[in-house]
Design a protein around this motif. Structure first.
Motif, PDB file in Angstrom:
ATOM      1  N   GLU A 236     -11.056   6.370 -10.704  1.00 15.18           N
ATOM      2  CA  GLU A 236     -12.221   5.778 -11.369  1.00 15.18           C
ATOM      3  C   GLU A 236     -12.946   4.764 -10.473  1.00 15.18           C
ATOM      4  N   LEU A 237     -13.397   5.244  -9.333  1.00 15.84           N
ATOM      5  CA  LEU A 237     -14.102   4.379  -8.387  1.00 15.84           C
ATOM      6  C   LEU A 237     -15.414   3.830  -8.944  1.00 15.84           C
ATOM      7  N   HIS A 238     -15.945   4.472  -9.965  1.00 17.89           N
ATOM      8  CA  HIS A 238     -17.222   4.021 -10.523  1.00 17.89           C
ATOM      9  C   HIS A 238     -17.071   2.764 -11.384  1.00 17.89           C
ATOM     10  N   THR A 239     -15.831   2.383 -11.694  1.00 19.69           N
ATOM     11  CA  THR A 239     -15.600   1.148 -12.439  1.00 19.69           C
ATOM     12  C   THR A 239     -15.193   0.043 -11.471  1.00 19.69           C
ATOM     13  N   ILE A 240     -15.444  -1.190 -11.851  1.00 24.46           N
ATOM     14  CA  ILE A 240     -15.089  -2.304 -10.968  1.00 24.46           C
ATOM     15  C   ILE A 240     -13.584  -2.380 -10.787  1.00 24.46           C
ATOM     16  N   GLU A 241     -12.829  -2.028 -11.841  1.00 29.65           N
ATOM     17  CA  GLU A 241     -11.372  -2.062 -11.738  1.00 29.65           C
ATOM     18  C   GLU A 241     -10.870  -1.026 -10.731  1.00 29.65           C
ATOM     19  N   GLY A 242     -11.382   0.196 -10.848  1.00 27.26           N
ATOM     20  CA  GLY A 242     -10.949   1.247  -9.930  1.00 27.26           C
ATOM     21  C   GLY A 242     -11.404   0.988  -8.510  1.00 27.26           C
ATOM     22  N   PHE A 243     -12.616   0.441  -8.358  1.00 33.29           N
ATOM     23  CA  PHE A 243     -13.157   0.175  -7.028  1.00 33.29           C
ATOM     24  C   PHE A 243     -12.352  -0.908  -6.307  1.00 33.29           C
ATOM     25  N   ILE A 244     -12.094  -2.010  -6.982  1.00 34.02           N
ATOM     26  CA  ILE A 244     -11.354  -3.105  -6.357  1.00 34.02           C
ATOM     27  C   ILE A 244      -9.892  -2.712  -6.146  1.00 34.02           C
ATOM     28  N   ALA A 245      -9.317  -1.946  -7.080  1.00 34.27           N
ATOM     29  CA  ALA A 245      -7.943  -1.472  -6.896  1.00 34.27           C
ATOM     30  C   ALA A 245      -7.834  -0.635  -5.630  1.00 34.27           C
ATOM     31  N   ALA A 246      -8.852   0.200  -5.380  1.00 37.81           N
ATOM     32  CA  ALA A 246      -8.834   1.068  -4.201  1.00 37.81           C
ATOM     33  C   ALA A 246      -9.145   0.304  -2.927  1.00 37.81           C
ATOM     34  N   GLU A 247     -10.121  -0.581  -2.962  1.00 39.57           N
ATOM     35  CA  GLU A 247     -10.612  -1.217  -1.740  1.00 39.57           C
ATOM     36  C   GLU A 247      -9.797  -2.441  -1.323  1.00 39.57           C
ATOM     37  N   ILE A 248      -9.266  -3.168  -2.279  1.00 38.33           N
ATOM     38  CA  ILE A 248      -8.526  -4.391  -1.929  1.00 38.33           C
ATOM     39  C   ILE A 248      -7.025  -4.219  -2.123  1.00 38.33           C
ATOM     40  N   TYR A 249      -6.611  -3.777  -3.299  1.00 35.23           N
ATOM     41  CA  TYR A 249      -5.182  -3.776  -3.601  1.00 35.23           C
ATOM     42  C   TYR A 249      -4.428  -2.601  -2.969  1.00 35.23           C
ATOM     43  N   SER A 250      -5.047  -1.425  -2.872  1.00 34.89           N
ATOM     44  CA  SER A 250      -4.328  -0.256  -2.369  1.00 34.89           C
ATOM     45  C   SER A 250      -3.830  -0.439  -0.947  1.00 34.89           C
ATOM     46  N   PHE A 251      -4.656  -0.998  -0.093  1.00 31.21           N
ATOM     47  CA  PHE A 251      -4.303  -1.120   1.321  1.00 31.21           C
ATOM     48  C   PHE A 251      -3.971  -2.551   1.702  1.00 31.21           C
ATOM     49  N   PHE A 252      -4.882  -3.469   1.440  1.00 27.91           N
ATOM     50  CA  PHE A 252      -4.700  -4.837   1.912  1.00 27.91           C
ATOM     51  C   PHE A 252      -3.569  -5.549   1.186  1.00 27.91           C
ATOM     52  N   TRP A 253      -3.446  -5.337  -0.107  1.00 30.85           N
ATOM     53  CA  TRP A 253      -2.412  -6.059  -0.851  1.00 30.85           C
ATOM     54  C   TRP A 253      -1.057  -5.372  -0.729  1.00 30.85           C
ATOM     55  N   VAL A 254      -1.013  -4.082  -1.035  1.00 30.53           N
ATOM     56  CA  VAL A 254       0.269  -3.382  -1.047  1.00 30.53           C
ATOM     57  C   VAL A 254       0.834  -3.207   0.360  1.00 30.53           C
ATOM     58  N   LEU A 255       0.035  -2.731   1.293  1.00 32.84           N
ATOM     59  CA  LEU A 255       0.556  -2.446   2.629  1.00 32.84           C
ATOM     60  C   LEU A 255       0.528  -3.664   3.544  1.00 32.84           C
ATOM     61  N   LEU A 256      -0.651  -4.238   3.767  1.00 30.68           N
ATOM     62  CA  LEU A 256      -0.753  -5.322   4.744  1.00 30.68           C
ATOM     63  C   LEU A 256      -0.032  -6.588   4.287  1.00 30.68           C
ATOM     64  N   LEU A 257      -0.141  -6.918   3.001  1.00 29.81           N
ATOM     65  CA  LEU A 257       0.575  -8.110   2.537  1.00 29.81           C
ATOM     66  C   LEU A 257       2.080  -7.846   2.493  1.00 29.81           C
ATOM     67  N   GLY A 258       2.461  -6.611   2.192  1.00 33.68           N
ATOM     68  CA  GLY A 258       3.876  -6.254   2.264  1.00 33.68           C
ATOM     69  C   GLY A 258       4.404  -6.416   3.677  1.00 33.68           C
ATOM     70  N   ILE A 259       3.606  -6.001   4.661  1.00 34.09           N
ATOM     71  CA  ILE A 259       3.972  -6.169   6.066  1.00 34.09           C
ATOM     72  C   ILE A 259       4.076  -7.647   6.413  1.00 34.09           C
ATOM     73  N   TYR A 260       3.147  -8.445   5.905  1.00 36.65           N
ATOM     74  CA  TYR A 260       3.162  -9.885   6.175  1.00 36.65           C
ATOM     75  C   TYR A 260       4.451 -10.531   5.664  1.00 36.65           C
ATOM     76  N   PHE A 261       4.868 -10.181   4.458  1.00 37.77           N
ATOM     77  CA  PHE A 261       6.093 -10.765   3.910  1.00 37.77           C
ATOM     78  C   PHE A 261       7.321 -10.260   4.654  1.00 37.77           C
ATOM     79  N   ALA A 262       7.300  -9.009   5.075  1.00 35.12           N
ATOM     80  CA  ALA A 262       8.405  -8.509   5.895  1.00 35.12           C
ATOM     81  C   ALA A 262       8.463  -9.258   7.223  1.00 35.12           C
ATOM     82  N   TYR A 263       7.298  -9.555   7.773  1.00 35.65           N
ATOM     83  CA  TYR A 263       7.197 -10.315   9.024  1.00 35.65           C
ATOM     84  C   TYR A 263       7.777 -11.717   8.862  1.00 35.65           C
ATOM     85  N   ILE A 264       7.419 -12.372   7.771  1.00 33.07           N
ATOM     86  CA  ILE A 264       7.968 -13.705   7.495  1.00 33.07           C
ATOM     87  C   ILE A 264       9.483 -13.636   7.351  1.00 33.07           C
ATOM     88  N   GLY A 265       9.940 -12.688   6.532  1.00 33.49           N
ATOM     89  CA  GLY A 265      11.368 -12.564   6.272  1.00 33.49           C
ATOM     90  C   GLY A 265      12.175 -12.310   7.531  1.00 33.49           C
TER      91      GLY A 265
END
Length: 260
Positions: free
Chosen positions: A60-89
């Motif tokens: 549902e990219l046409h909704t703000i929820e689907g768009f932000i979930a795809a653009e911010i949370y899918s990659f930057f939050w789940v993958l990159l932030l996960g990598i950041y916490f693994a890096y810290i740990g």
């Protein structure tokens, strides 16, 4: 008794502020784009290969929820932030061992278990700062462009990400107590987080191989289901918390029995 916790907590402030600033810039970029391309989302969805929707949980990219979930949370939050916490740990123990500071720390009347637990406890700084800061940025950003998030769903997408990020950090922690070289520990932790994320994403493309991704922490945190469908998988969060506790216990067990 809490000196390590206080020192480590102060170390995490600067990195957390920098990451919040990065997410603020990314959010500003994506929110500015959304009104102009909202009507063209059907065309954009057709342009994406089908496997990308499964890999990044895009809906549902046409909704703000689907768009932000795809653009911010899918990659930057789940993958990159996960990598950041693994890096810290991965640097929690190995860095002090490599720099010979651990000998000084352990010369004080403090147990090895306490050293590990206090260093892990300092993760509260990035966890609280990022989850509160980014949630506010996303909520205000949506309002500024005339959209709105369900505040409960937005709060839950951040709250339920905490166990996932803790597992990523604990993965790095285990590498940190096993390997003396901080660079090696970080490479191992980051590589494992990325590989598990890829395996889990690819396993969802073919239902026959979906079981392969069961060991990946990202399997138990579905940001799109939370934001778009308002589905809150508390059971999955419980599984992640249990995995975090097991990994910390393993790290404590290894660290208390190794030579420094």
């Amino acid at each position: 008794m809490t000196a390590i916790l206080r020192i480590e907590s102060r170390k995490r402030v600067r990195g957390s502020v920098v990451l919040i600033a990065v997410f603020a810039l990314l959010s500003a970029l994506y929110f500015s784009m959304f009104p102009g391309i909202q009507e063209e989302m059907d065309v954009l969805e057709e342009a994406f290969p089908g496997f990308m929707f499964e890999l990044f949980r895009i809906e549902e990219l046409h909704t703000i929820e689907g768009f932000i979930a795809a653009e911010i949370y899918s990659f930057f939050w789940v993958l990159l932030l996960g990598i950041y916490f693994a890096y810290i740990g991965a640097g929690l123990i190995a860095r002090d061992v490599q720099d010979r500071r651990m000998d000084l720390i352990l010369s004080n009347p403090i147990s090895r278990e306490s050293v590990v637990l206090q260093k892990v406890g300092a993760l509260w700084v990035p966890l609280v700062a990022l989850n509160v800061g980014v949630a506010l940025i996303v909520y205000v950003g949506a309002i500024l462009i005339g959209e709105a998030f369900n505040p409960v769903a937005l709060a839950m997408v951040h709250l339920l990400s905490v166990p996932y990020l803790l597992v990523c950090a604990a993965t790095g922690l285990v590498a940190s107590v096993v390997v003396d070289r901080v660079r090696t520990a970080r490479a191992a932790a980051l590589g494992l987080v990325v590989v598990l994320w890829l395996v889990e994403g690819v396993s969802r493309i073919d239902p026959d191989f979906e079981w392969v991704g069961a060991a990946a922490p990202s399997r138990y945190y579905d940001h799109t289901a939370i934001l778009v469908h308002e589905e809150y998988a508390f059971g999955d969060a419980g599984i992640l918390l249990a995995a975090f506790l097991v990994l910390v216990a393993v790290a404590v067990f290894v660290f208390t029995r190794r030579d420094i």
